[in-house]
Scaffold this active site. Structure first.
Site, short mmCIF file in Angstrom:
data_model
loop_
_atom_site.label_atom_id
_atom_site.label_comp_id
_atom_site.label_asym_id
_atom_site.label_seq_id
_atom_site.Cartn_x
_atom_site.Cartn_y
_atom_site.Cartn_z
NE ARG A 53 0.14 1.27 3.42
CZ ARG A 53 1.04 2.18 3.68
NH1 ARG A 53 2.33 1.86 3.73
NH2 ARG A 53 0.73 3.45 3.88
N GLY A 54 0.27 2.41 -0.08
CA GLY A 54 1.07 3.62 -0.25
C GLY A 54 1.21 3.87 -1.74
CB ALA A 55 0.53 6.89 -3.78
NE ARG A 90 -6.05 0.87 -1.81
CZ ARG A 90 -5.43 1.38 -0.74
NH1 ARG A 90 -4.17 1.11 -0.50
NH2 ARG A 90 -6.10 2.17 0.09
CD GLN A 203 -3.24 2.82 6.84
OE1 GLN A 203 -3.85 3.25 7.82
NE2 GLN A 203 -3.84 2.67 5.67
CG ASP A 244 -2.98 7.97 -1.60
OD1 ASP A 244 -2.90 8.44 -0.45
OD2 ASP A 244 -2.68 6.80 -1.88
CG ASN A 254 -2.39 11.66 2.61
OD1 ASN A 254 -1.88 10.73 1.97
ND2 ASN A 254 -2.03 11.92 3.85
CE LYS A 255 -5.27 5.79 4.28
NZ LYS A 255 -6.20 4.88 3.58
O1 MRU Z 1 -4.49 3.26 2.17
P1 MRU Z 1 -2.99 3.45 2.10
O2 MRU Z 1 -2.28 2.88 3.27
O3 MRU Z 1 -2.45 3.00 0.78
O4 MRU Z 1 -2.82 5.03 2.17
C1 MRU Z 1 -1.52 5.58 2.13
C2 MRU Z 1 -1.52 7.05 2.25
O5 MRU Z 1 -2.55 7.68 2.39
C3 MRU Z 1 -0.20 7.72 2.10
O6 MRU Z 1 -0.17 8.91 2.86
C4 MRU Z 1 0.01 8.08 0.62
O7 MRU Z 1 -0.17 6.96 -0.19
C5 MRU Z 1 1.34 8.66 0.38
S1 MRU Z 1 2.56 7.40 0.37
C6 MRU Z 1 4.09 8.04 0.14
#
Ligand code: MRU
Length: 365
Positions: A53-55, A90, A203, A244, A254-255
């Protein structure tokens, strides 16, 4: 960065030269398990189930997912099918679409017989690019933290608040929001990080704290609702978060919960920076409220995994039985609440002109 003392990226090729290995992030911090991906379907599942996970890491996994797909079917139809399948895993992180477009541009002009080798080479380039991009972003972000440290009394600590995990676990290495933190810490700047727990999937508590602890960075986990309180108390000098998707006008997805932190930062005069690589900018949109927001399972809100004293990991119910739950995974922070963007090319205002100045070659949609 290191996991349990061992230098590692978050995704790499297996010793057989073709399978793809990842750290299963759904099991962290309780267990460090390496998962081997051997099919396009497995790569898609890893993205959807958030084993990765994470963009930026979602994008890198999609790149290697295309390699596995080309082994299965390198025809034009197979190429189109694989891109469509991986792209739907996603919806919010635009790095997924970006990586698939890079793969398409490389593979589509080639005859099928050459696509497997070309896919592996391109996926490796995506990963190497992410590592260097995040490293440079950290070099620029370190100077933002250094400037804040210079305005404090000698010996005083710079308190940084971050949300979710925009760390090396969210990228191939270094992280986005955490790269300035690691670079500042390694340069001897005194820092302390407030780590938002980041419900519902935690996270922050599970991943960011795990990372920062592994590198020795002083940090404290706080519940998501505590950030505003600490800002009012003068205990937050700067917020740095990842993203993201950033639209061409500077809005930031973002999250979930990031928006509330930006509002609190604005009300308290705390600078709010967003760290991002070039692959996170969506030049086709000029309004953050057009970004698709992923809605995830209610179970993520209603249940919680945790480790028992005997080391076993169990999932428990935490809500009133029978109550429904809603689970939007991201929110949009308008550009006006963002102090600046930290990128691999430097720091810029969160405006259309700020982004344009950094990436003059970008083609607007
Ligand atoms: O749902 P996730 O864990 O994939 O969400 C991740 C985030 O929101 C991060 O802040 C974002 O992807 C930036 S990662 C460098």
């Amino acid at each position: 960065m290191k996991v349990n003392g061992r230098q590692t990226r978050t995704i790499w090729l297996g010793s057989d030269g073709w399978s793809v290995e990842i750290i299963d992030q759904a099991l962290l911090p309780h267990r460090v398990v390496i998962e081997k991906l051997t099919s396009m379907a497995a790569a898609g599942h890893a993205i959807k189930s958030m084993q990765v996970r994470g963009a930026p890491l979602i994008g890198a996994t999609a790149g290697y997912g295309m390699c596995l797909a080309m082994r299965e079917d390198p025809s034009d139809a197979g190429l189109a099918r694989a891109i469509a399948f991986l792209n739907e895993q996603r919806p919010t992180a635009v790095n997924l679409r970006w990586a698939l477009e890079v793969m398409r541009a490389t593979l589509a002009p080639l005859p099928p017989s050459q696509r497997v080798a070309a896919a592996y080479a391109q996926a490796a380039r995506i990963c190497d690019d992410d590592v260097e991009t995040c490293r440079m972003l950290g070099v620029h972000g370190r100077e933002v933290i250094r400037a804040i440290a210079a305005r404090k009394k000698p010996g005083e600590v710079v308190n940084i608040l971050t949300h979710c995990n925009a760390g090396f676990l969210a990228c191939v290495d270094w992280g986005t929001a955490t790269s300035p933190i690691y670079h500042a810490y390694d340069a001897g700047i005194k820092i302390h990080v407030w780590v938002d727990e980041t419900r519902p999937r935690n996270q922050g508590a599970s991943l960011t704290a795990f990372e920062l602890g592994g590198h020795g960075v002083p940090h404290t986990i706080i519940v998501d609702n505590a950030g505003g309180h600490y800002m009012q108390a003068g205990k937050v000098d700067v917020c740095i978060v990842g993203t993201d998707r950033v639209t061409a006008n500077g809005d930031v997805a973002n999250k979930i919960g990031t928006y509330l932190k930006a509002l609190a930062a604005h009300d308290n005069g705390v600078p709010f920076y967003v760290a991002l690589p070039h692959s996170t900018i969506d030049w086709t949109l000029d309004d953050g409220f057009k970004i698709p927001i992923e809605e995830r399972s209610a179970d993520e809100v209603l249940k919680m995994p945790g480790r028992l004293p005997d080391g076993s990991v169990v999932t428990v119910d935490i809500a009133a039985p029978g109550s429904p739950a809603a689970n939007p995974a991201f929110d949009v922070t308008p550009a006006r609440l963002v102090t600046g963007f930290i990128t691999e090319r430097g720091v810029a205002p969160a405006t259309a002109d700020g982004l344009r100045g950094l990436y003059p070659e970008a083609v607007r949609g």
